[in-house]
Design a protein around this motif. Structure first.
Motif, PDB file in Angstrom:
ATOM      1  N   ASP A 116      12.656   0.365   7.206  1.00  0.00           N
ATOM      2  CA  ASP A 116      12.254  -0.480   6.249  1.00  0.00           C
ATOM      3  C   ASP A 116      11.337  -1.518   6.497  1.00  0.00           C
ATOM      4  N   TYR A 117      11.915  -2.345   7.679  1.00  0.00           N
ATOM      5  CA  TYR A 117      10.948  -3.368   8.215  1.00  0.00           C
ATOM      6  C   TYR A 117       9.643  -3.020   8.691  1.00  0.00           C
ATOM      7  N   THR A 118       9.638  -1.804   9.290  1.00  0.00           N
ATOM      8  CA  THR A 118       8.484  -1.160   9.863  1.00  0.00           C
ATOM      9  C   THR A 118       7.561  -0.876   8.657  1.00  0.00           C
ATOM     10  N   CYS A 119       7.922  -0.217   7.588  1.00  0.00           N
ATOM     11  CA  CYS A 119       7.024   0.096   6.608  1.00  0.00           C
ATOM     12  C   CYS A 119       6.789  -1.166   5.864  1.00  0.00           C
ATOM     13  N   GLU A 120       7.433  -2.274   5.745  1.00  0.00           N
ATOM     14  CA  GLU A 120       7.075  -3.444   5.103  1.00  0.00           C
ATOM     15  C   GLU A 120       5.821  -3.925   5.745  1.00  0.00           C
ATOM     16  N   LEU A 121       5.963  -3.911   7.117  1.00  0.00           N
ATOM     17  CA  LEU A 121       4.630  -4.599   8.025  1.00  0.00           C
ATOM     18  C   LEU A 121       3.365  -3.735   7.547  1.00  0.00           C
ATOM     19  N   LEU A 122       3.574  -2.355   7.546  1.00  0.00           N
ATOM     20  CA  LEU A 122       2.494  -1.590   7.249  1.00  0.00           C
ATOM     21  C   LEU A 122       1.785  -1.969   6.092  1.00  0.00           C
ATOM     22  N   ILE A 123       2.922  -2.026   4.944  1.00  0.00           N
ATOM     23  CA  ILE A 123       2.451  -2.490   3.590  1.00  0.00           C
ATOM     24  C   ILE A 123       1.326  -3.951   3.679  1.00  0.00           C
ATOM     25  N   LYS A 124       2.340  -4.731   4.357  1.00  0.00           N
ATOM     26  CA  LYS A 124       1.488  -6.005   4.454  1.00  0.00           C
ATOM     27  C   LYS A 124       0.262  -5.961   4.649  1.00  0.00           C
ATOM     28  N   THR A 125      -0.017  -5.196   5.871  1.00  0.00           N
ATOM     29  CA  THR A 125      -1.289  -5.055   6.573  1.00  0.00           C
ATOM     30  C   THR A 125      -2.512  -4.453   5.686  1.00  0.00           C
ATOM     31  N   LEU A 126      -2.011  -3.439   4.931  1.00  0.00           N
ATOM     32  CA  LEU A 126      -3.024  -2.963   3.978  1.00  0.00           C
ATOM     33  C   LEU A 126      -3.094  -3.664   2.817  1.00  0.00           C
ATOM     34  N   LYS A 127      -2.214  -4.295   2.348  1.00  0.00           N
ATOM     35  CA  LYS A 127      -2.206  -5.274   0.989  1.00  0.00           C
ATOM     36  C   LYS A 127      -3.461  -6.389   1.635  1.00  0.00           C
ATOM     37  N   ILE A 128      -3.404  -6.873   2.796  1.00  0.00           N
ATOM     38  CA  ILE A 128      -4.358  -8.154   3.383  1.00  0.00           C
ATOM     39  C   ILE A 128      -5.689  -7.163   3.059  1.00  0.00           C
ATOM     40  N   LEU A 129      -5.916  -6.063   3.553  1.00  0.00           N
ATOM     41  CA  LEU A 129      -7.106  -5.324   3.496  1.00  0.00           C
ATOM     42  C   LEU A 129      -7.741  -4.942   2.227  1.00  0.00           C
ATOM     43  N   ARG A 130      -6.908  -4.411   1.565  1.00  0.00           N
ATOM     44  CA  ARG A 130      -7.233  -4.160   0.167  1.00  0.00           C
ATOM     45  C   ARG A 130      -7.582  -5.318  -0.742  1.00  0.00           C
ATOM     46  N   GLU A 131      -6.537  -6.062  -0.886  1.00  0.00           N
ATOM     47  CA  GLU A 131      -6.506  -7.091  -1.747  1.00  0.00           C
ATOM     48  C   GLU A 131      -7.061  -8.287  -1.430  1.00  0.00           C
ATOM     49  N   GLU A 132      -6.972  -8.773  -0.192  1.00  0.00           N
ATOM     50  CA  GLU A 132      -7.678 -10.057   0.104  1.00  0.00           C
ATOM     51  C   GLU A 132      -9.107  -9.961   0.755  1.00  0.00           C
ATOM     52  N   LYS A 133      -9.255  -8.877   1.630  1.00  0.00           N
ATOM     53  CA  LYS A 133     -10.322  -8.548   2.224  1.00  0.00           C
ATOM     54  C   LYS A 133     -11.421  -7.523   1.286  1.00  0.00           C
ATOM     55  N   GLY A 134     -10.821  -6.928   0.364  1.00  0.00           N
ATOM     56  CA  GLY A 134     -11.312  -6.120  -0.526  1.00  0.00           C
ATOM     57  C   GLY A 134     -11.946  -4.905   0.168  1.00  0.00           C
ATOM     58  N   PHE A 135     -11.143  -4.582   1.357  1.00  0.00           N
ATOM     59  CA  PHE A 135     -11.680  -3.338   1.971  1.00  0.00           C
ATOM     60  C   PHE A 135     -11.529  -1.959   1.242  1.00  0.00           C
ATOM     61  N   ARG A 136     -12.727  -1.350   1.117  1.00  0.00           N
ATOM     62  CA  ARG A 136     -12.611  -0.033   0.253  1.00  0.00           C
ATOM     63  C   ARG A 136     -12.680   1.269   1.287  1.00  0.00           C
ATOM     64  N   GLY A 137     -12.617   0.918   2.446  1.00  0.00           N
ATOM     65  CA  GLY A 137     -12.728   2.015   3.364  1.00  0.00           C
ATOM     66  C   GLY A 137     -11.601   3.037   3.436  1.00  0.00           C
ATOM     67  N   TYR A 138     -11.850   3.953   4.295  1.00  0.00           N
ATOM     68  CA  TYR A 138     -10.540   5.119   4.311  1.00  0.00           C
ATOM     69  C   TYR A 138      -9.412   4.493   5.163  1.00  0.00           C
ATOM     70  N   ILE A 139      -8.377   4.802   4.700  1.00  0.00           N
ATOM     71  CA  ILE A 139      -7.103   4.304   5.444  1.00  0.00           C
ATOM     72  C   ILE A 139      -6.247   5.701   5.368  1.00  0.00           C
ATOM     73  N   HIS A 140      -5.931   5.984   6.738  1.00  0.00           N
ATOM     74  CA  HIS A 140      -4.852   7.113   7.008  1.00  0.00           C
ATOM     75  C   HIS A 140      -3.502   6.324   7.763  1.00  0.00           C
ATOM     76  N   VAL A 141      -2.342   6.462   7.043  1.00  0.00           N
ATOM     77  CA  VAL A 141      -1.218   5.809   7.667  1.00  0.00           C
ATOM     78  C   VAL A 141      -0.165   6.375   7.831  1.00  0.00           C
TER      79      VAL A 141
END
Ligand code: SF4
Length: 431
Positions: A116-141
């Motif tokens: 769970d902790y690992t998954c939360e870290l990945l979510i946090k990373t993707l949220k920064i990218l998608r929501e804060e930085k507006g990254f619309r590139g391809y993400i494979h996780v």
């Protein structure tokens, strides 16, 4: 720890994950040259519309709490450990993206603290990218087996593709070589992804609504670390494609990285030819309407290393040939070595307008060198009438290929040469 050092450690640890299309590719690039897919951590993948995109390939952490026997990152190995922060991964991705080096991110991770902790870290990373930085590139996780369903779902709405790695081709091997993993946890996220995607299909279309794993899911199996036959591996892939609508199954020839009595010796070469045959068989499942039972039988459960699986099937079923290119169905044409889906379509289209000749076939994309033993064109077989399938095998194998294989002719190889008479081949080639 310096960011450069983290990148160095984690790029090295990430290179054994092949759930992207260019991982594991050997090349001769050296420091100071360009084009390395190994050291720099750039890999490639295909988007749903078939575009090949370059991805920044990172492992979030290699500080794993699990002890999978086959893995370089297992907790019992004394290797340098490092963990990115979500902000570091997001910044790195944006840096590479804005400099046009990459079009997306491939993010995997070992298990740090707990799933769970690992998954939360990945979510946090993707949220920064998608929501804060507006990254619309391809993400494979990577979907983390054992993580809570809600977390997997949240992750899936931030990514384009997810991979859930089966790792080993049977539950028994998984229990033996990955004792901390529950086989149930490995398949559970796969099932969940399929279910949520299906539910989404029935929802009314809402503009700009987030899409769940739009590029689908994939998996990876390690080949050669455990004793399963080729047939059982292909069978698992077939089931995964049918049951979970997987986009790809990746096969990774086991590279012995650990001295371990349950695994092949560290001096063992990775079974690269076997991996190659698996990809060929996988292609037959996905694009040529073959079933596992046609590709490999219970009596001969391993690949003929001298012949690709399609040619091997054609020779074993030689009574079905030659097929007449003027009248054969699309499905019959697909079974001919040297004819692919595109060239079979070309034949079907072209013959509506004119009678086909051998010279036309070349223009339509047929590899005559391979197809000549299996087709008839204007009531003639281009290679003449051949009654002996073994003669065809001899002809299909090039001398160069034969020499390479002979050099690596291990016991398991010779066991797999069911149809092949080595003495006869040498005699035929020396004539
Ligand atoms: S869970 Fe197993 S395979 Fe994955 S990184 Fe940890 S030790 Fe390696």
């Amino acid at each position: 720890m310096e960011l450069e050092r983290k990148i160095e450690i984690l790029a090295e640890s990430a290179k054994y994950d092949v759930s992207c299309s260019s991982s594991g590719v050997e090349n001769n690039t050296r420091q100071g040259t360009v084009g390395s897919t190994q050291v720099s951590g750039i890999c490639h993948s295909f988007t749903p519309d078939g575009r090949c995109v370059s991805l920044l390939k990172l492992l979030f952490t290699n500080a794993c709490i699990f002890d999978c026997h086959y893995c370089i990152n297992r907790k019992s190995n004394a290797i340098p450990r490092a963990t990115f922060t979500p902000q570091e991964v997001a910044d790195l991705t944006m840096d590479f993206y804005l400099r046009n080096y990459i079009e997306g991110l491939f993010l995997s991770s070992a298990i740090i603290k707990n799933p769970d902790y690992t998954c939360e870290l990945l979510i946090k990373t993707l949220k920064i990218l998608r929501e804060e930085k507006g990254f619309r590139g391809y993400i494979h996780v990577k979907a983390i087996p054992g993580a809570d369903e809600k977390l997997i779902e949240e992750l899936g709405f931030l990514a384009d593709r997810m991979s859930v790695n089966v790792e080993l081709p049977s539950r028994e091997s998984l229990k033996l070589l990955a004792p901390d993993k529950d086989p149930f946890d490995v398949y559970k996220p796969m099932k969940q992804i399929t279910t949520v995607k299906k539910e989404q299909e029935f929802l009314p279309m809402v503009r700009n609504a987030p899409s769940f794993v739009p590029a689908g899911q994939s998996t990876q199996m390690i080949i050669g670390a455990s004793p399963e036959s080729d047939r059982s591996i292909v069978k698992i892939s077939e089931n995964l494609y049918q049951k979970y609508q997987l986009k790809r199954v990746y096969y990774s020839a086991y590279i012995p990285v650990n001295q371990d009595k349950l695994l092949p010796a560290v001096t063992t070469d990775p079974p690269l030819l076997r991996e190659h045959r698996l990809y060929q068989a996988d292609w037959l499942l996905r694009y040529y309407k073959f079933t596992t039972d046609e590709i490999l039988s219970e009596d001969k459960p391993n690949f003929n290393l001298y012949l690709d699986p399609k040619a091997n099937w054609a020779v074993q079923n030689y009574q079905r040939f030659p097929v007449d290119v003027q009248t054969a169905s699309y499905d019959q044409l697909l079974r001919v070595p040297g004819i692919g889906p595109k060239s079979a379509q070309n034949i079907v289209k072209a013959r509506k307008y004119y009678r086909l000749h051998l010279t036309d076939l070349k223009k339509l994309g047929i590899v005559i060198k391979r197809a000549q033993y299996f087709i008839a064109c204007n009531h003639e077989t281009p290679a003449g009438l051949i009654k002996d399938p073994e003669w065809i095998i001899t002809s299909l194998i090039s001398s160069k290929q034969y020499e390479v294989l002979k050099k690596h002719n291990t016991q398991s190889t010779s066991e797999q040469l069911s149809l092949f008479d080595v003495e006869r081949f040498e005699h035929a080639k020396s004539r």
